[in-house]
Enzyme design. Structure first.
Site, PDB file in Angstrom:
ATOM      1  N   TYR A  53      45.299  -2.098 -35.239  1.00 18.74           N
ATOM      2  CA  TYR A  53      45.134  -3.546 -35.406  1.00 18.74           C
ATOM      3  C   TYR A  53      44.674  -3.873 -36.825  1.00 18.74           C
ATOM      4  CZ  TYR A  53      45.258  -4.110 -30.274  1.00 18.74           C
ATOM      5  OH  TYR A  53      45.613  -4.113 -28.948  1.00 18.74           O
ATOM      6  N   LEU A 219      51.547 -19.577 -20.188  1.00 22.93           N
ATOM      7  CA  LEU A 219      50.808 -20.057 -19.016  1.00 22.93           C
ATOM      8  C   LEU A 219      49.583 -20.870 -19.409  1.00 22.93           C
ATOM      9  CD1 LEU A 219      51.002 -16.771 -16.911  1.00 22.93           C
ATOM     10  CD2 LEU A 219      52.361 -18.846 -16.603  1.00 22.93           C
TER      11      LEU A 219
END
Length: 320
Positions: A53, A219
């Site tokens: 990351y 969502l």
């Protein structure tokens, strides 16, 4: 904040896991430190990262940000169940700089510990399965790391059900604890792991740690916000529009934000330990915490299954 056991272990972790993938590429170091402090204030003790990351060309930067946060003291490291990952190439395609050879594991673990400014990782996860390295070699490397006190528990990420079975069979032969968790892509929109990954995890005592529980934001309440979205996400919204319309309507009927309902559904799944939330801002962290207060009854869960049909566990979904 509620806490639960991580798989079959005695380790207690919060029902939300703070993901750090945005720290560096999208969230400044100062804001990242503030979010992690706020996470502790909210009772979140489970933080997830990875050696890869940090953004393109900046592998390891996120671990460095976390390391400088730990270095501030104040019990930050002691209060954190720290999870990181190994697999990705950390040296621009130089041999043995990635994957899961014993050499790669040793070098990458030591490099992660240095960046994180700690002497151990609570949960060391394989970011992907390595089809070219035998499990005896992988487990031998982890046995050394555990003996040295550098790793406490081992987890997997993005494994198939049979990969979990394979790993655990090899670990059992060595009288080694093996995997205690599996980190998989799982949401109302992405339920493929219900076929074999979840049954395997439950059988072997692994906790499921879902990533992308809001399906990349789909969502989170996106209808009417298509303008300005990246083309790929805009296309996904249109592809799932009928389901999203029903879902957002149900969320409104229940009196909750769509993202809160989606997270509450994940939290209601028996195999799930803690979904990974990846806040870029403090507001997003606050929003994720709301989901803990949402209780979905059987009727609401049933309606969600109607909108987003899932899978029966293997073999019932494809064999009589």
């Amino acid at each position: 904040m509620d806490f639960t056991q991580l798989g079959r272990t005695g380790l207690k972790v919060s029902r939300l896991c703070l993901g750090t993938m945005n720290f560096g590429p999208h969230t400044s170091e100062a804001d990242a430190h503030a979010i992690m402090d706020a996470g502790h204030d909210k009772g979140i003790n489970f933080y997830d990262t990875a050696n890869g990351y940090g953004g393109q060309g900046h592998n390891g930067r996120t671990e460095e940000i976390i390391g400088r946060w730990f270095a501030q003291g104040g019990g930050r490291r002691e209060k954190t169940v720290l999870a990181t990952k190994v697999y990705g190439d950390m040296a621009n395609n130089w041999p043995n700089s990635g994957r899961l050879s014993a050499l790669s594991i040793r070098r990458n673990l030591d490099a992660s510990l240095k960046r994180l400014q700690t002497d151990y990782v609570d949960l060391y996860q394989f970011h992907h399965v390595d089809r070219n390295t035998p499990w005896d070699e992988i487990w031998q490397a982890l046995e050394v790391a555990v003996t040295q006190g550098k790793v406490l528990y081992v987890g997997s990420s993005n494994f198939a059900g049979w990969h979990i079975a394979q790993a655990q069979a090899a670990a059992e032969q060595r009288n080694f604890l093996g995997l205690v968790s599996e980190q998989s892509k799982y949401s109302l929109l992405t339920r493929a792991i219900e076929l074999e990954v979840i049954p395997a995890a439950e059988h072997y005592g692994l906790g499921i740690i879902p990533w992308s529980p809001l399906a990349g934001g789909l969502l989170g309440g996106v209808l009417g916000k298509v303008e300005g979205k990246r083309r790929q996400q805009a296309e996904a919204i249109e592809r799932h529009r009928p389901q999203l319309e029903q879902f957002e309507s149900l969320a409104a009927e229940l009196g909750h934000q769509p993202g809160d309902v989606a997270l509450a559904w994940i939290l209601a799944q028996p195999a799930v330990t803690a979904p990974i939330i990846g806040p870029r801002t403090m507001d997003q962290l606050d929003a994720a915490e709301r989901a803990l207060e949402v209780k979905l009854d059987d009727k609401a869960l049933g309606r969600l299954d109607e909108i987003f049909p899932g899978h029966k566990t293997a073999p019932e979904d494809y064999a009589w």
